[in-house]
Design a protein around this motif. Structure first.
Motif, PDB file in Angstrom:
ATOM      1  N   LEU A  85       0.882  -1.166  -0.089  1.00  0.00           N
ATOM      2  CA  LEU A  85      -0.089  -0.091   0.099  1.00  0.00           C
ATOM      3  C   LEU A  85       0.597   1.248  -0.012  1.00  0.00           C
ATOM      4  CD1 LEU A  85      -3.086   0.626  -0.068  1.00  0.00           C
ATOM      5  CD2 LEU A  85      -2.875   0.819   2.470  1.00  0.00           C
ATOM      6  N   GLU A  86       0.989   2.001  -0.959  1.00  0.00           N
ATOM      7  CA  GLU A  86       1.648   3.156  -0.956  1.00  0.00           C
ATOM      8  C   GLU A  86       0.985   4.622  -0.791  1.00  0.00           C
ATOM      9  OE1 GLU A  86       4.636   3.112  -2.361  1.00  0.00           O
ATOM     10  OE2 GLU A  86       4.844   1.189  -2.595  1.00  0.00           O
ATOM     11  N   VAL A  87      -0.424   4.606  -1.145  1.00  0.00           N
ATOM     12  CA  VAL A  87      -1.153   5.836  -0.977  1.00  0.00           C
ATOM     13  C   VAL A  87      -2.631   5.352  -1.064  1.00  0.00           C
ATOM     14  CG1 VAL A  87      -1.201   6.398  -3.235  1.00  0.00           C
ATOM     15  CG2 VAL A  87      -1.565   8.199  -1.783  1.00  0.00           C
ATOM     16  N   GLU A  88      -3.401   6.045   0.027  1.00  0.00           N
ATOM     17  CA  GLU A  88      -4.865   5.596  -0.132  1.00  0.00           C
ATOM     18  C   GLU A  88      -5.708   6.749   0.449  1.00  0.00           C
ATOM     19  OE1 GLU A  88      -6.792   2.853   2.588  1.00  0.00           O
ATOM     20  OE2 GLU A  88      -4.836   2.779   3.820  1.00  0.00           O
ATOM     21  N   VAL A  89      -6.654   7.157   0.099  1.00  0.00           N
ATOM     22  CA  VAL A  89      -7.599   7.862   0.349  1.00  0.00           C
ATOM     23  C   VAL A  89      -8.568   7.227   1.974  1.00  0.00           C
ATOM     24  CG1 VAL A  89      -9.750   9.292   0.152  1.00  0.00           C
ATOM     25  CG2 VAL A  89      -8.027   9.105  -1.558  1.00  0.00           C
ATOM     26  N   ASP A 108     -11.355  24.038  -0.558  1.00  0.00           N
ATOM     27  CA  ASP A 108     -11.152  25.365  -0.742  1.00  0.00           C
ATOM     28  C   ASP A 108      -9.938  25.272  -1.514  1.00  0.00           C
ATOM     29  OD1 ASP A 108     -13.507  26.483   0.271  1.00  0.00           O
ATOM     30  OD2 ASP A 108     -12.584  26.806   2.182  1.00  0.00           O
ATOM     31  N   ASP A 109      -9.136  24.719  -1.253  1.00  0.00           N
ATOM     32  CA  ASP A 109      -7.523  24.588  -1.814  1.00  0.00           C
ATOM     33  C   ASP A 109      -7.455  23.823  -2.994  1.00  0.00           C
ATOM     34  OD1 ASP A 109      -6.396  26.698  -0.037  1.00  0.00           O
ATOM     35  OD2 ASP A 109      -6.176  24.949   1.660  1.00  0.00           O
ATOM     36  N   PHE A 110      -8.388  22.607  -3.026  1.00  0.00           N
ATOM     37  CA  PHE A 110      -8.264  21.729  -4.105  1.00  0.00           C
ATOM     38  C   PHE A 110      -9.568  21.397  -4.386  1.00  0.00           C
ATOM     39  CE2 PHE A 110      -4.886  21.037  -1.002  1.00  0.00           C
ATOM     40  CZ  PHE A 110      -3.688  20.893  -1.645  1.00  0.00           C
ATOM     41  N   PRO A 111     -10.206  22.255  -5.318  1.00  0.00           N
ATOM     42  CA  PRO A 111     -11.513  22.191  -5.634  1.00  0.00           C
ATOM     43  C   PRO A 111     -12.053  21.078  -6.589  1.00  0.00           C
ATOM     44  CG  PRO A 111     -10.410  23.915  -6.934  1.00  0.00           C
ATOM     45  CD  PRO A 111      -9.638  23.514  -5.749  1.00  0.00           C
ATOM     46  N   TRP A 112     -10.890  20.417  -7.464  1.00  0.00           N
ATOM     47  CA  TRP A 112     -10.805  19.224  -8.342  1.00  0.00           C
ATOM     48  C   TRP A 112     -11.685  18.088  -7.554  1.00  0.00           C
ATOM     49  CZ3 TRP A 112      -6.233  21.365  -6.878  1.00  0.00           C
ATOM     50  CH2 TRP A 112      -5.878  22.039  -7.819  1.00  0.00           C
ATOM     51  N   PHE A 113     -11.583  18.198  -6.202  1.00  0.00           N
ATOM     52  CA  PHE A 113     -12.323  16.874  -5.486  1.00  0.00           C
ATOM     53  C   PHE A 113     -13.811  17.032  -5.072  1.00  0.00           C
ATOM     54  CE2 PHE A 113      -7.862  16.669  -4.979  1.00  0.00           C
ATOM     55  CZ  PHE A 113      -7.550  15.403  -5.487  1.00  0.00           C
ATOM     56  N   ARG A 114     -14.230  18.291  -5.286  1.00  0.00           N
ATOM     57  CA  ARG A 114     -15.535  18.620  -4.584  1.00  0.00           C
ATOM     58  C   ARG A 114     -16.478  18.148  -5.951  1.00  0.00           C
ATOM     59  NH1 ARG A 114     -16.830  23.419  -1.587  1.00  0.00           N
ATOM     60  NH2 ARG A 114     -14.746  24.246  -2.270  1.00  0.00           N
ATOM     61  N   GLU A 115     -17.587  17.374  -5.447  1.00  0.00           N
ATOM     62  CA  GLU A 115     -18.551  17.087  -6.266  1.00  0.00           C
ATOM     63  C   GLU A 115     -18.314  16.010  -7.358  1.00  0.00           C
ATOM     64  OE1 GLU A 115     -21.367  20.266  -7.436  1.00  0.00           O
ATOM     65  OE2 GLU A 115     -20.819  21.390  -5.622  1.00  0.00           O
ATOM     66  N   VAL A 116     -17.130  14.946  -7.122  1.00  0.00           N
ATOM     67  CA  VAL A 116     -16.958  14.356  -8.127  1.00  0.00           C
ATOM     68  C   VAL A 116     -17.310  12.904  -7.534  1.00  0.00           C
ATOM     69  CG1 VAL A 116     -15.151  15.679  -9.384  1.00  0.00           C
ATOM     70  CG2 VAL A 116     -14.496  14.076  -7.527  1.00  0.00           C
ATOM     71  N   ALA A 117     -17.441  11.830  -8.193  1.00  0.00           N
ATOM     72  CA  ALA A 117     -17.628  10.627  -7.494  1.00  0.00           C
ATOM     73  C   ALA A 117     -16.502   9.893  -6.846  1.00  0.00           C
ATOM     74  CB  ALA A 117     -17.909   9.338  -8.736  1.00  0.00           C
ATOM     75  N   VAL A 118     -17.050   9.184  -5.541  1.00  0.00           N
ATOM     76  CA  VAL A 118     -15.935   8.664  -4.710  1.00  0.00           C
ATOM     77  C   VAL A 118     -15.093   7.985  -5.360  1.00  0.00           C
ATOM     78  CG1 VAL A 118     -15.861   7.138  -2.638  1.00  0.00           C
ATOM     79  CG2 VAL A 118     -17.731   8.949  -2.778  1.00  0.00           C
ATOM     80  N   LYS A 119     -15.443   7.051  -6.109  1.00  0.00           N
ATOM     81  CA  LYS A 119     -14.539   6.339  -7.110  1.00  0.00           C
ATOM     82  C   LYS A 119     -13.430   6.920  -7.801  1.00  0.00           C
ATOM     83  CE  LYS A 119     -16.981   5.628 -11.510  1.00  0.00           C
ATOM     84  NZ  LYS A 119     -17.591   4.508 -12.432  1.00  0.00           N
ATOM     85  N   SER A 120     -13.614   8.027  -8.096  1.00  0.00           N
ATOM     86  CA  SER A 120     -12.603   8.871  -8.856  1.00  0.00           C
ATOM     87  C   SER A 120     -11.891   9.499  -7.792  1.00  0.00           C
ATOM     88  CB  SER A 120     -13.451  10.100  -9.810  1.00  0.00           C
ATOM     89  OG  SER A 120     -14.129   9.607 -10.728  1.00  0.00           O
ATOM     90  N   ILE A 121     -12.194   9.790  -6.875  1.00  0.00           N
ATOM     91  CA  ILE A 121     -11.084  10.419  -5.592  1.00  0.00           C
ATOM     92  C   ILE A 121     -10.430   9.238  -4.982  1.00  0.00           C
ATOM     93  CG2 ILE A 121     -11.269  11.385  -3.403  1.00  0.00           C
ATOM     94  CD1 ILE A 121     -13.699  12.717  -3.956  1.00  0.00           C
ATOM     95  N   ASN A 130      -9.251   6.616  -6.484  1.00  0.00           N
ATOM     96  CA  ASN A 130      -8.522   5.945  -7.385  1.00  0.00           C
ATOM     97  C   ASN A 130      -7.150   6.988  -7.533  1.00  0.00           C
ATOM     98  OD1 ASN A 130      -7.231   4.658  -9.813  1.00  0.00           O
ATOM     99  ND2 ASN A 130      -8.778   5.565 -11.091  1.00  0.00           N
ATOM    100  N   VAL A 131      -6.167   6.596  -6.789  1.00  0.00           N
ATOM    101  CA  VAL A 131      -5.040   7.570  -6.816  1.00  0.00           C
ATOM    102  C   VAL A 131      -3.714   6.695  -6.958  1.00  0.00           C
ATOM    103  CG1 VAL A 131      -5.162   7.513  -4.097  1.00  0.00           C
ATOM    104  CG2 VAL A 131      -3.728   9.388  -5.577  1.00  0.00           C
TER     105      VAL A 131
END
Length: 88
Positions: A11-15, A37-50, A52-53
């Motif tokens: 496990l390298e990285v996980e949300v 506020d600092d990282f608006p790309w994560f607001r209102e997107v599907a959990v599966k997309s968040i 997937n890092v």
């Protein structure tokens, strides 16, 4: 997410958490918080997309579904990197 190498899961990285305030990322024994506020790309997107890092190189994180590329330094000190994308 996890990487498979010769049958071993590393496990390298996980949300670890997604809330109404932001996203928590766990990497190399440290939890990092990314506020919307600092990282608006994560607001209102599907959990599966968040969740997937990938860690493409040490302390360099990439969300392929969102085409978002961040380093540990940017996450820890967003005030040093004022450029922001438009909210989705």
């Amino acid at each position: 997410m996890s990487l498979l190498a010769h049958g071993n899961s590393i496990l390298e990285v996980e949300v670890t958490n997604i809330s109404t305030h932001g996203v928590w990322l766990f990497a190399h024994g440290e939890e990092l918080f990314m506020s919307y506020d600092d990282f608006p790309w994560f607001r209102e997107v599907a959990v599966k997309s968040i969740v997937n890092v990938e860690e493409q190189s040490p302390d360099h994180f990439y969300w392929p579904d969102l085409d978002v590329d961040l380093t540990r330094e940017i996450i820890k000190h967003p005030e040093r990197f004022p450029l922001k994308s438009k909210s989705r």
